[in-house]
Design a protein around this motif. Structure first.
Motif, PDB file in Angstrom:
ATOM      1  N   GLU A  22       0.796  -1.230   0.000  1.00 57.16           N
ATOM      2  CA  GLU A  22       0.000   0.000   0.000  1.00 57.16           C
ATOM      3  C   GLU A  22       0.827   1.277   0.000  1.00 57.16           C
ATOM      4  O   GLU A  22       0.304   2.353  -0.307  1.00 57.16           O
ATOM      5  CB  GLU A  22      -0.948   0.007   1.207  1.00 57.16           C
ATOM      6  N   GLY A  23       2.108   1.210   0.378  1.00 57.47           N
ATOM      7  CA  GLY A  23       2.934   2.405   0.450  1.00 57.47           C
ATOM      8  C   GLY A  23       2.494   3.291   1.602  1.00 57.47           C
ATOM      9  O   GLY A  23       1.696   2.893   2.454  1.00 57.47           O
ATOM     10  N   VAL A  24       3.009   4.532   1.623  1.00 59.24           N
ATOM     11  CA  VAL A  24       2.644   5.453   2.697  1.00 59.24           C
ATOM     12  C   VAL A  24       2.800   6.892   2.210  1.00 59.24           C
ATOM     13  O   VAL A  24       3.750   7.213   1.491  1.00 59.24           O
ATOM     14  CB  VAL A  24       3.515   5.218   3.957  1.00 59.24           C
ATOM     15  N   GLU A  25       1.848   7.737   2.558  1.00 58.39           N
ATOM     16  CA  GLU A  25       1.897   9.155   2.229  1.00 58.39           C
ATOM     17  C   GLU A  25       2.110   9.944   3.519  1.00 58.39           C
ATOM     18  O   GLU A  25       1.383   9.728   4.490  1.00 58.39           O
ATOM     19  CB  GLU A  25       0.600   9.611   1.562  1.00 58.39           C
ATOM     20  N   PRO A  26       3.078  10.849   3.557  1.00 59.22           N
ATOM     21  CA  PRO A  26       3.302  11.625   4.779  1.00 59.22           C
ATOM     22  C   PRO A  26       2.162  12.606   5.031  1.00 59.22           C
ATOM     23  O   PRO A  26       1.413  12.968   4.119  1.00 59.22           O
ATOM     24  CB  PRO A  26       4.612  12.366   4.492  1.00 59.22           C
ATOM     25  N   TYR A  27       2.042  13.033   6.291  1.00 53.69           N
ATOM     26  CA  TYR A  27       1.067  14.076   6.625  1.00 53.69           C
ATOM     27  C   TYR A  27       1.448  15.370   5.904  1.00 53.69           C
ATOM     28  O   TYR A  27       2.601  15.816   5.995  1.00 53.69           O
ATOM     29  CB  TYR A  27       1.056  14.347   8.118  1.00 53.69           C
ATOM     30  N   PRO A  28       0.519  16.008   5.182  1.00 51.85           N
ATOM     31  CA  PRO A  28       0.845  17.249   4.467  1.00 51.85           C
ATOM     32  C   PRO A  28       1.402  18.336   5.393  1.00 51.85           C
ATOM     33  O   PRO A  28       2.341  19.045   5.032  1.00 51.85           O
ATOM     34  CB  PRO A  28      -0.502  17.665   3.862  1.00 51.85           C
ATOM     35  N   GLY A  29       0.825  18.494   6.588  1.00 53.66           N
ATOM     36  CA  GLY A  29       1.315  19.510   7.515  1.00 53.66           C
ATOM     37  C   GLY A  29       2.730  19.239   7.972  1.00 53.66           C
ATOM     38  O   GLY A  29       3.521  20.177   8.176  1.00 53.66           O
ATOM     39  N   SER A  30       3.081  17.969   8.113  1.00 56.41           N
ATOM     40  CA  SER A  30       4.443  17.607   8.501  1.00 56.41           C
ATOM     41  C   SER A  30       5.426  17.929   7.380  1.00 56.41           C
ATOM     42  O   SER A  30       6.533  18.428   7.635  1.00 56.41           O
ATOM     43  CB  SER A  30       4.503  16.118   8.853  1.00 56.41           C
ATOM     44  N   VAL A  31       5.024  17.652   6.154  1.00 53.64           N
ATOM     45  CA  VAL A  31       5.877  17.978   5.006  1.00 53.64           C
ATOM     46  C   VAL A  31       6.100  19.484   4.922  1.00 53.64           C
ATOM     47  O   VAL A  31       7.227  19.943   4.669  1.00 53.64           O
ATOM     48  CB  VAL A  31       5.259  17.442   3.694  1.00 53.64           C
ATOM     49  N   ARG A  32       5.049  20.258   5.163  1.00 53.79           N
ATOM     50  CA  ARG A  32       5.185  21.719   5.116  1.00 53.79           C
ATOM     51  C   ARG A  32       6.194  22.209   6.155  1.00 53.79           C
ATOM     52  O   ARG A  32       7.039  23.063   5.862  1.00 53.79           O
ATOM     53  CB  ARG A  32       3.828  22.374   5.359  1.00 53.79           C
ATOM     54  N   LEU A  33       6.126  21.662   7.370  1.00 57.01           N
ATOM     55  CA  LEU A  33       7.067  22.079   8.405  1.00 57.01           C
ATOM     56  C   LEU A  33       8.484  21.654   8.052  1.00 57.01           C
ATOM     57  O   LEU A  33       9.433  22.442   8.187  1.00 57.01           O
ATOM     58  CB  LEU A  33       6.675  21.483   9.763  1.00 57.01           C
ATOM     59  N   ILE A  34       8.657  20.434   7.585  1.00 56.72           N
ATOM     60  CA  ILE A  34       9.993  19.944   7.213  1.00 56.72           C
ATOM     61  C   ILE A  34      10.595  20.830   6.136  1.00 56.72           C
ATOM     62  O   ILE A  34      11.762  21.241   6.219  1.00 56.72           O
ATOM     63  CB  ILE A  34       9.917  18.476   6.749  1.00 56.72           C
ATOM     64  N   GLU A  35       9.815  21.135   5.113  1.00 59.63           N
ATOM     65  CA  GLU A  35      10.320  21.970   4.024  1.00 59.63           C
ATOM     66  C   GLU A  35      10.665  23.372   4.513  1.00 59.63           C
ATOM     67  O   GLU A  35      11.667  23.966   4.084  1.00 59.63           O
ATOM     68  CB  GLU A  35       9.296  22.023   2.891  1.00 59.63           C
ATOM     69  N   ALA A  36       9.853  23.912   5.423  1.00 58.10           N
ATOM     70  CA  ALA A  36      10.142  25.238   5.979  1.00 58.10           C
ATOM     71  C   ALA A  36      11.437  25.225   6.789  1.00 58.10           C
ATOM     72  O   ALA A  36      12.234  26.172   6.734  1.00 58.10           O
ATOM     73  CB  ALA A  36       8.979  25.701   6.851  1.00 58.10           C
TER      74      ALA A  36
END
Length: 236
Positions: free
Chosen positions: A106-120
Motif C-alpha cells: 500500500e505504500g505510505v503518504e506523509p502528513y501534508p502539515g508535517s511535510v510543510r514544516l519539514i520543508e520550511a
C-alpha cells in the motif's frame, strides 16, 4: 514559534511524519488478538493497550510490556526467532511481518502539515533528524520520499548496534543531537507517543512538542510536553 532559539529538530516518524502509526496499530492488534485467542484468553487487546504499553517503544519492549499487563510470561527468545515462535522476539517478528506486508503493498503518504514544516525548516537551514524505535524507519522514509531531508537517522537498528536504551529513556534522542553537533537545550523533540515525550523531557531538550494523534492532549502534557498540536503546520 521562535525558531531562532533552536538549531535542530528531532522528529519521531510513525504518527508524526507519516500515518504509519495506524498501520502499526492494526498489525499489533491482529498479532496480539490472534495470540490471546489461541491461548483461550477472552480479554482482547485494544487500542488503549497500544497507547498504554506499546506506542513509541522498541518492538520487543512493547511485547514484554503488554504481556506483563496480562500476567503472561514468555521466554525472550532471540531476534532471529521465526515469527511462528511463541517468544517475545517471535511475537515481535510476527507483528513486523504484518507491518512490512502493508507497507510493501500500500505504500505510505506523509502528513501534508508535517511535510510543510519539514520543508520550511530545510529552507531555514535547521538541522533535522529522525529518531524512531522502529527498525522499518529507513524504508518508511524512502517510501514517503523524505529520506533526503534527514542526514541523521537513529532507529531501532542503530539503537541495537550502539546499545542505546529505547524510549522513554532519552538515549536515542541524545545520540541524534550528538550526531548533528547540537546541544540538547538548542534542539526540539517532536513526538506523538507519551513514551517519546517522556524521553524528550528526560533528555533536557529545549522544547518538547507533543502531536496529538490519539494519545490525548492531557496525557502528552503530563508526560512532559511543553506544548501540544494536532498538526505540525501549526508550528510554521
Amino acid at each position: 514559534m521562535d525558531w531562532d532559539q533552536y538549531d535542530a529538530v528531532l522528529f519521531d516518524l510513525d504518527g508524526v511524519i507519516t500515518p504509519t502509526a495506524v498501520v502499526h496499530m492494526h498489525a499489533w492488534s491482529k498479532m496480539f488478538n490472534d495470540f490471546l485467542t489461541a491461548r483461550g484468553i477472552e480479554e482482547p487487546y485494544t487500542d488503549q493497550d497500544y497507547y498504554d504499553y506499546v506506542d513509541g517503544k522498541p518492538r520487543y519492549d512493547g511485547v514484554r510490556s503488554f504481556l506483563a499487563s496480562r500476567g503472561i510470561e514468555l521466554p525472550d527468545g532471540h531476534p532471529s526467532d521465526p515469527s511462528s515462535d511463541d517468544t517475545v522476539c517471535g511475537l515481535g517478528n510476527r507483528k513486523n511481518d504484518a507491518f512490512s506486508e502493508v507497507l510493501r503493498t500500500e505504500g505510505v503518504e506523509p502528513y501534508p502539515g508535517s511535510v510543510r514544516l519539514i520543508e520550511a525548516l530545510v529552507e531555514r537551514g535547521t538541522k533535522l533528524a529522525v529518531v524512531s524505535s522502529s527498525r522499518n524507519a529507513p524504508s518508511v522514509l524512502e517510501t514517503a520520499g523524505l529520506r533526503q531531508h534527514f542526514p541523521v537517522l537513529v532507529d531501532g537498528n542503530v539503537a541495537a548496534e550502539k546499545g542505546l536504551r529505547g524510549k522513554p529513556a532519552p538515549a536515542t534522542f541524545l545520540e541524534a543531537a550528538t550526531e548533528l553537533g547540537v546541544e540538547a537545550s538548542r534542539a526540539v523533540v517532536v513526538e506523538d507517543a507519551t513514551s517519546g515525550v517522556e524521553a524528550g523531557s528526560a533528555g533536557g531538550f529545549g522544547l518538547v512538542v507533543g502531536v496529538d494523534r490519539g494519545a490525548g492532549e492531557d496525557a502528552l502534557l503530563r508526560a512532559g510536553a511543553h506544548r501540544v498540536v494536532s498538526d505540525l503546520a501549526e508550528l510554521i
